[in-house]
Design an enzyme around this catalytic site. Structure first.
Site, PDB file in Angstrom:
ATOM      1  N   CYS A  40      -2.120 -29.049 -16.171  1.00 39.84           N
ATOM      2  CA  CYS A  40      -1.441 -30.070 -15.367  1.00 39.84           C
ATOM      3  C   CYS A  40      -0.159 -30.548 -16.031  1.00 39.84           C
ATOM      4  O   CYS A  40       0.826 -30.870 -15.351  1.00 39.84           O
ATOM      5  CB  CYS A  40      -2.372 -31.247 -15.106  1.00 39.84           C
ATOM      6  SG  CYS A  40      -3.801 -30.827 -14.087  1.00 39.84           S
ATOM      7  N   THR A  41      -0.146 -30.596 -17.345  1.00 37.58           N
ATOM      8  CA  THR A  41       1.068 -30.988 -18.056  1.00 37.58           C
ATOM      9  C   THR A  41       2.209 -30.031 -17.729  1.00 37.58           C
ATOM     10  O   THR A  41       3.339 -30.444 -17.458  1.00 37.58           O
ATOM     11  CB  THR A  41       0.808 -31.025 -19.572  1.00 37.58           C
ATOM     12  OG1 THR A  41      -0.192 -32.020 -19.844  1.00 37.58           O
ATOM     13  CG2 THR A  41       2.071 -31.356 -20.343  1.00 37.58           C
TER      14      THR A  41
END
Length: 219
Positions: free
Chosen positions: A45-46
């Site tokens: 997700c980063t």
């Protein structure tokens, strides 16, 4: 019952990194991309949030706003944004929704009703289904839904490509073939007769009786 294409995107009021928003009002008369995440400070997700930051101008060219949501409080988002910029080189300027009570995740059918009412103590695996992208039109209808597993980073270039197709086919009686990209030939829909096709598009190629191709119409 899950959300489907052409359903009205559920409206909500939420806290974000840009303050309190009402979703439908925030969308306004343009397009919106809502993309969800199961937990802050997770590796895939980063990279995704950074990728979207890098593409924000491309979405703006298409009159599309982008907004992220994570099943965590807003104050955590602010700390996460620092990590995102460090890892990807892109600063997240678009809003991130805090969904610590899981209300929006449930509203959009990403978590079951019995998932509880707090993000506290939940792991990414608990929230694994919060990995969906919704493309929403100016009419507030859902135009596209894509859901990915946690281990597969999303291809946001594909979201841009899909928006190009959706916006084009909303204006003209055409469809786009597999792997189509902006500027390539399109398909004339069966609802258009050969005579009308000539008037609308000029020349066209009949590949099969039900498959006719023509140059992409101009805006």
């Amino acid at each position: 019952m899950g959300l489907r294409i052409n359903d009205t995107a559920p409206d909500f009021t939420a806290e974000t990194t840009h303050g309190t928003i009402n979703f439908h009002e925030w969308i306004g008369d343009g397009w919106a991309v809502l993309f969800s995440h199961p937990k802050n400070f997770t590796p895939v997700c980063t990279t995704e949030l950074g990728a979207m930051a890098g593409l924000e101008d491309e979405f703006k060219k298409r009159n599309a706003k982008i907004i992220g949501i994570s099943v965590d409080p807003v104050q955590d988002h602010e700390r996460w944004k620092e990590d995102i910029q460090k890892a990807t080189g892109f600063a997240v300027e678009y809003p991130l929704i805090g969904d610590r009570e899981l209300k929006i995740a449930k509203l959009y059918d990403m978590l079951p009703a019995d998932a509880g009412d707090s993000s506290e103590g939940r792991t990414p695996a608990d929230n694994a289904t919060v990995r969906t992208v919704y493309v929403i039109g100016p009419d507030k209808k859902i135009k596209l839904v894509l859901t990915y597993p946690m281990t597969t980073g999303r291809n946001f270039d594909e979201i841009l490509r899909a928006i190009d197709s959706i916006q084009l086919t909303a204006k003209h009686q055409v469809a786009t073939p597999a792997n189509w990209k902006l500027g390539e030939d399109v398909i004339i829909t069966p609802a258009v007769s050969n005579e009308d096709a000539t008037q609308r598009f000029g020349s066209f190629e009949t590949v099969l009786p039900y498959l006719r191709k023509t140059k992409q119409p101009s805006a």
